[in-house]
Design a protein around this motif. Structure first.
Motif, PDB file in Angstrom:
ATOM      1  N   MET A   1       0.826  -1.207   0.000  1.00 39.78           N
ATOM      2  CA  MET A   1       0.000   0.000   0.000  1.00 39.78           C
ATOM      3  C   MET A   1       0.863   1.260   0.000  1.00 39.78           C
ATOM      4  O   MET A   1       1.302   1.711  -1.046  1.00 39.78           O
ATOM      5  CB  MET A   1      -0.943  -0.041   1.193  1.00 39.78           C
ATOM      6  CG  MET A   1      -1.925  -1.202   1.146  1.00 39.78           C
ATOM      7  SD  MET A   1      -2.984  -1.263   2.592  1.00 39.78           S
ATOM      8  CE  MET A   1      -3.916   0.260   2.392  1.00 39.78           C
ATOM      9  N   PHE A   2       1.139   1.794   1.154  1.00 40.91           N
ATOM     10  CA  PHE A   2       1.810   3.082   1.221  1.00 40.91           C
ATOM     11  C   PHE A   2       2.746   3.096   2.406  1.00 40.91           C
ATOM     12  O   PHE A   2       2.671   2.233   3.279  1.00 40.91           O
ATOM     13  CB  PHE A   2       0.778   4.208   1.358  1.00 40.91           C
ATOM     14  CG  PHE A   2      -0.311   3.874   2.345  1.00 40.91           C
ATOM     15  CD1 PHE A   2      -0.118   3.969   3.711  1.00 40.91           C
ATOM     16  CD2 PHE A   2      -1.544   3.428   1.887  1.00 40.91           C
ATOM     17  CE1 PHE A   2      -1.112   3.645   4.617  1.00 40.91           C
ATOM     18  CE2 PHE A   2      -2.554   3.097   2.777  1.00 40.91           C
ATOM     19  CZ  PHE A   2      -2.333   3.201   4.145  1.00 40.91           C
ATOM     20  N   THR A   3       3.622   4.086   2.421  1.00 40.04           N
ATOM     21  CA  THR A   3       4.553   4.218   3.525  1.00 40.04           C
ATOM     22  C   THR A   3       3.790   4.464   4.814  1.00 40.04           C
ATOM     23  O   THR A   3       2.905   5.318   4.868  1.00 40.04           O
ATOM     24  CB  THR A   3       5.521   5.382   3.263  1.00 40.04           C
ATOM     25  OG1 THR A   3       6.187   5.162   2.023  1.00 40.04           O
ATOM     26  CG2 THR A   3       6.552   5.476   4.368  1.00 40.04           C
ATOM     27  N   SER A   4       4.143   3.710   5.825  1.00 40.24           N
ATOM     28  CA  SER A   4       3.398   3.810   7.073  1.00 40.24           C
ATOM     29  C   SER A   4       4.266   3.372   8.239  1.00 40.24           C
ATOM     30  O   SER A   4       5.187   2.579   8.071  1.00 40.24           O
ATOM     31  CB  SER A   4       2.148   2.931   7.003  1.00 40.24           C
ATOM     32  OG  SER A   4       1.477   2.889   8.249  1.00 40.24           O
ATOM     33  N   ARG A   5       3.923   3.876   9.412  1.00 36.95           N
ATOM     34  CA  ARG A   5       4.556   3.433  10.648  1.00 36.95           C
ATOM     35  C   ARG A   5       3.699   2.382  11.341  1.00 36.95           C
ATOM     36  O   ARG A   5       4.082   1.872  12.400  1.00 36.95           O
ATOM     37  CB  ARG A   5       4.775   4.620  11.588  1.00 36.95           C
ATOM     38  CG  ARG A   5       5.738   5.665  11.049  1.00 36.95           C
ATOM     39  CD  ARG A   5       6.018   6.742  12.069  1.00 36.95           C
ATOM     40  NE  ARG A   5       7.045   7.671  11.627  1.00 36.95           N
ATOM     41  CZ  ARG A   5       7.722   8.479  12.441  1.00 36.95           C
ATOM     42  NH1 ARG A   5       7.462   8.481  13.736  1.00 36.95           N
ATOM     43  NH2 ARG A   5       8.640   9.303  11.952  1.00 36.95           N
ATOM     44  N   LEU A   6       2.569   2.069  10.774  1.00 35.07           N
ATOM     45  CA  LEU A   6       1.637   1.125  11.394  1.00 35.07           C
ATOM     46  C   LEU A   6       1.927  -0.303  10.945  1.00 35.07           C
ATOM     47  O   LEU A   6       2.012  -0.580   9.748  1.00 35.07           O
ATOM     48  CB  LEU A   6       0.203   1.489  11.035  1.00 35.07           C
ATOM     49  CG  LEU A   6      -0.285   2.858  11.496  1.00 35.07           C
ATOM     50  CD1 LEU A   6      -1.695   3.103  11.003  1.00 35.07           C
ATOM     51  CD2 LEU A   6      -0.199   2.984  13.006  1.00 35.07           C
ATOM     52  N   GLN A   7       2.008  -1.208  11.895  1.00 38.48           N
ATOM     53  CA  GLN A   7       2.258  -2.604  11.563  1.00 38.48           C
ATOM     54  C   GLN A   7       1.142  -3.181  10.694  1.00 38.48           C
ATOM     55  O   GLN A   7       1.398  -4.018   9.823  1.00 38.48           O
ATOM     56  CB  GLN A   7       2.392  -3.423  12.847  1.00 38.48           C
ATOM     57  CG  GLN A   7       3.578  -3.025  13.696  1.00 38.48           C
ATOM     58  CD  GLN A   7       3.713  -3.878  14.933  1.00 38.48           C
ATOM     59  OE1 GLN A   7       3.779  -5.103  14.859  1.00 38.48           O
ATOM     60  NE2 GLN A   7       3.762  -3.222  16.087  1.00 38.48           N
TER      61      GLN A   7
END
Length: 121
Positions: free
Chosen positions: A99-105
Motif C-alpha cells: 500500500m503506502f509508507t506507514s509506521r503502522l504494523q
C-alpha cells in the motif's frame, strides 16, 4: 512474497551492524519496505521505512544513527545501524507493504522471521 532478515548479532555500544532483508519474487520494487523491532517484554515498534521511490522515514529514537536503503536489482533492503546503544537491543523484523509508507504494523502485508540484535554496554 517471502522475506528473509539477516545480519543480527552481538555488538558493543557504539558499534555498527547492517541488517539485510532479502525478498523473493519479481515485484520487490513495488513494495514499501519497513523495519520494526521488539525489545524483550515490550511491544513491537516501528524503526524505519523506505518508499518505492526511496523516500525514508525514521523513528525519532534512531534518526541520525540508522539508515534504511534498498537495492531493487538485488531484491534486498538494508538497515545500517551506527552508534548502537544498549536500548537498541531487540529482535528486528523486516516487512513489506503493498500500500503506502506507514509506521503502522497493520499496513504491512508480509513479514520476515526476525533477527536478534544485542548491544552490550
Amino acid at each position: 512474497v517471502q522475506l528473509q532478515a539477516s545480519g543480527g548479532g552481538m555488538v558493543q555500544a557504539g558499534g555498527s551492524l547492517r541488517l539485510s532483508c532479502a525478498a523473493s519474487g519479481r515485484t520487490f520494487s513495488t513494495y514499501v519496505m519497513g523495519w520494526f523491532r521488539q525489545a524483550p517484554g515490550k511491544e513491537r515498534k516501528f524503526v524505519a521505512s523506505i518508499s518505492r521511490t526511496g523516500t525514508t522515514d525514521y523513528a525519532d529514537s534512531v534518526k541520525g544513527r540508522f539508515t534504511i536503503s534498498r537495492d531493487n536489482a538485488k531484491n534486498t533492503d538494508y538497515l545500517q545501524m551506527n552508534s548502537l546503544k544498549p536500548e537498541d537491543t531487540a529482535v528486528y523484523y523486516c516487512a513489506a507493504s503493498t500500500m503506502f509508507t506507514s509506521r503502522l504494523q497493520s499496513s504491512y502485508d508480509y513479514w520476515g522471521q526476525g533477527t536478534l540484535v544485542t548491544v552490550s554496554s
